[in-house]
Design a protein around this motif. Structure first.
Motif, PDB file in Angstrom:
ATOM      1  N   ARG A  36      38.401 -65.958  -7.331  1.00 19.18           N
ATOM      2  CA  ARG A  36      38.861 -66.160  -8.688  1.00 19.18           C
ATOM      3  C   ARG A  36      37.692 -66.566  -9.590  1.00 19.18           C
ATOM      4  O   ARG A  36      36.637 -66.936  -9.111  1.00 19.18           O
ATOM      5  N   LEU A  37      37.917 -66.494 -10.875  1.00 17.61           N
ATOM      6  CA  LEU A  37      36.871 -66.815 -11.843  1.00 17.61           C
ATOM      7  C   LEU A  37      36.418 -68.268 -11.705  1.00 17.61           C
ATOM      8  O   LEU A  37      35.235 -68.568 -11.859  1.00 17.61           O
ATOM      9  N   ARG A  38      37.347 -69.154 -11.377  1.00 16.41           N
ATOM     10  CA  ARG A  38      37.006 -70.568 -11.277  1.00 16.41           C
ATOM     11  C   ARG A  38      35.964 -70.811 -10.189  1.00 16.41           C
ATOM     12  O   ARG A  38      34.986 -71.526 -10.397  1.00 16.41           O
ATOM     13  N   GLU A  39      36.182 -70.185  -9.005  1.00 17.15           N
ATOM     14  CA  GLU A  39      35.206 -70.358  -7.921  1.00 17.15           C
ATOM     15  C   GLU A  39      33.841 -69.767  -8.296  1.00 17.15           C
ATOM     16  O   GLU A  39      32.786 -70.310  -7.977  1.00 17.15           O
ATOM     17  N   GLY A  40      33.859 -68.619  -8.977  1.00 19.91           N
ATOM     18  CA  GLY A  40      32.594 -68.007  -9.391  1.00 19.91           C
ATOM     19  C   GLY A  40      31.818 -68.897 -10.340  1.00 19.91           C
ATOM     20  O   GLY A  40      30.592 -69.040 -10.217  1.00 19.91           O
TER      21      GLY A  40
END
Length: 243
Positions: A36-40
């Motif tokens: 997900r974008l958050r982990e990236g």
């Protein structure tokens, strides 16, 4: 295998659900979710933090290294070495005048390194042979003046009588040394060592002559901040702190 699983159970991740030819249901049962974008963003922030931390640590280490270097003084802290001087630049006064142009530079010593290794080897061989001659000569007849002609003649006369091979070797080496040291012989420079009165002068010179390796190889005078920093107005010098 998961015989009781249905496709509805895996509606959020249909790629994990599969049916074999014998109608046996298989599911990819692990706890990993899609990226997900958050982990990236979290990974990007960590990478940026590590890069900044490494840069700051390197800067801090260089600062500490400079402090430790100033606390422990040695001759190399005041000296530089020129690795590529012109072969005919054998006059120490010329080097002193050149390096005195730099800001705050007061030259204390200049040492010229010559391409005369074979001369040094010949002189060493002469000295060793002379020691053998003196050891061969009776101790009660040796004078304290080593280089008197009469003393050398006595040593050779005695050696010719008892050790003719040693005498011939010394005479041959003596003639070679005189030839190598004759005024007609000239030897090119290999390196120049310059010692300044202050450590700041050494650093100013190193900073002023700091150019890229390619510019040194190409003798690119335009790479210097000041054209007056070119030796004889046309040579870009390779300069480093003396070892």
């Amino acid at each position: 295998p998961c015989p009781t699983c249905t496709l509805d159970d895996w509606a959020d991740s249909p790629r994990r659900y599969a049916i074999a030819e014998n109608n046996l249901v298989f599911v990819l049962a692990n706890e990993c979710a899609d990226i997900r974008l958050r982990e990236g963003l979290q990974h990007l922030v960590v990478i940026l933090f590590l890069a900044i931390a490494i840069f700051a640590l390197g800067f801090h280490q260089k600062k500490l290294e400079l402090q430790y270097d100033e606390a422990i003084l040695s001759a190399s802290d005041y000296s530089i070495k020129v690795d590529d001087p012109p072969l005919d630049a054998t006059d120490p006064d010329e080097w002193k005048e050149f390096f005195s142009r730099f800001e705050g530079a007061h030259v204390t010593y200049v040492t010229i390194g010559l391409d005369n290794e074979h001369v040094v080897n010949a002189l060493i061989k002469r000295r060793l042979l002379l020691q053998k001659l003196r050891q061969l000569y009776p101790s009660d007849q040796v004078t304290e003046v080593e280089h008197e002609d009469t003393t050398l003649e006595d040593l050779l006369a005695f050696a010719t009588k008892y050790q003719p091979r040693l005498a011939r070797s010394f005479i041959k080496t003596e003639e070679k040394c005189r030839t190598l040291l004759s005024p007609e012989k000239t030897y090119g420079t290999t390196s120049i060592f310059v010692t300044f009165e202050t450590e700041s002068a050494q650093r100013n010179v190193l900073r002023a002559l700091s150019v890229g390796h390619k510019d040194i190889l190409r003798n690119n005078v335009l790479a210097l901040n000041d054209p007056n920093h070119a030796f004889r107005g046309k040579y870009v010098l390779s300069v480093a702190e003396a070892p």
